[in-house]
Design a protein around this motif. Structure first.
Motif, PDB file in Angstrom:
ATOM      1  N   THR A 144       0.814  -1.218   0.000  1.00 12.78           N
ATOM      2  CA  THR A 144       0.000   0.000   0.000  1.00 12.78           C
ATOM      3  C   THR A 144       0.845   1.265   0.000  1.00 12.78           C
ATOM      4  O   THR A 144       0.397   2.306  -0.482  1.00 12.78           O
ATOM      5  CB  THR A 144      -0.971   0.010   1.196  1.00 12.78           C
ATOM      6  N   ALA A 145       2.058   1.205   0.519  1.00 15.14           N
ATOM      7  CA  ALA A 145       2.927   2.383   0.490  1.00 15.14           C
ATOM      8  C   ALA A 145       3.279   2.757  -0.946  1.00 15.14           C
ATOM      9  O   ALA A 145       3.453   3.932  -1.264  1.00 15.14           O
ATOM     10  CB  ALA A 145       4.192   2.125   1.296  1.00 15.14           C
ATOM     11  N   LEU A 146       3.371   1.763  -1.808  1.00 17.84           N
ATOM     12  CA  LEU A 146       3.675   2.045  -3.213  1.00 17.84           C
ATOM     13  C   LEU A 146       2.488   2.666  -3.935  1.00 17.84           C
ATOM     14  O   LEU A 146       2.671   3.335  -4.955  1.00 17.84           O
ATOM     15  CB  LEU A 146       4.117   0.775  -3.929  1.00 17.84           C
ATOM     16  N   ASP A 147       1.281   2.469  -3.418  1.00 20.00           N
ATOM     17  CA  ASP A 147       0.101   3.080  -4.041  1.00 20.00           C
ATOM     18  C   ASP A 147       0.230   4.597  -4.083  1.00 20.00           C
ATOM     19  O   ASP A 147      -0.045   5.227  -5.104  1.00 20.00           O
ATOM     20  CB  ASP A 147      -1.171   2.701  -3.282  1.00 20.00           C
ATOM     21  N   THR A 148       0.642   5.183  -2.979  1.00 19.01           N
ATOM     22  CA  THR A 148       0.795   6.631  -2.911  1.00 19.01           C
ATOM     23  C   THR A 148       1.882   7.099  -3.862  1.00 19.01           C
ATOM     24  O   THR A 148       1.698   8.053  -4.614  1.00 19.01           O
ATOM     25  CB  THR A 148       1.129   7.073  -1.472  1.00 19.01           C
ATOM     26  N   PRO A 191       4.379   6.835 -11.298  1.00 15.18           N
ATOM     27  CA  PRO A 191       4.309   5.392 -11.555  1.00 15.18           C
ATOM     28  C   PRO A 191       5.685   4.764 -11.801  1.00 15.18           C
ATOM     29  O   PRO A 191       5.964   3.674 -11.313  1.00 15.18           O
ATOM     30  CB  PRO A 191       3.419   5.286 -12.790  1.00 15.18           C
ATOM     31  N   ALA A 192       6.542   5.460 -12.507  1.00 17.03           N
ATOM     32  CA  ALA A 192       7.879   4.920 -12.794  1.00 17.03           C
ATOM     33  C   ALA A 192       8.690   4.752 -11.514  1.00 17.03           C
ATOM     34  O   ALA A 192       9.418   3.759 -11.350  1.00 17.03           O
ATOM     35  CB  ALA A 192       8.618   5.815 -13.778  1.00 17.03           C
TER      36      ALA A 192
END
Length: 71
Positions: free
Chosen positions: A44-48, A54-55
């Motif tokens: 979920t940390a990567l969602d932000t 995105p890259a």
């Protein structure tokens, strides 16, 4: 696994890590790419980060997946 997933995973890696992964058997590359997709989906940390860049999220997930290869 679609070849595009492996290619996207390789593109997300740093040049040094990419070279290292490309020397591995195709089956292992596919396994790592699958782990990368799981990391992107489940962390979920990567969602932000993904919303902002995105890259950057793809690169961060790729770095996490291959981290153990260099230990």
């Amino acid at each position: 696994m679609p070849i595009e997933t492996v290619e996207r995973f390789l593109a997300a890696l740093s040049p040094h890590a990419r070279e290292h992964v490309q020397r591995r058997p195709r089956e292992e590359q596919e396994r790592l790419a699958d782990a990368w997709e799981t990391e992107l989906r489940d962390d979920t940390a990567l969602d932000t980060l993904s919303e902002l860049s995105p890259a950057a999220a793809e690169s961060e997930a790729a770095a996490r997946v291959v981290q153990g290869l260099f230990d």
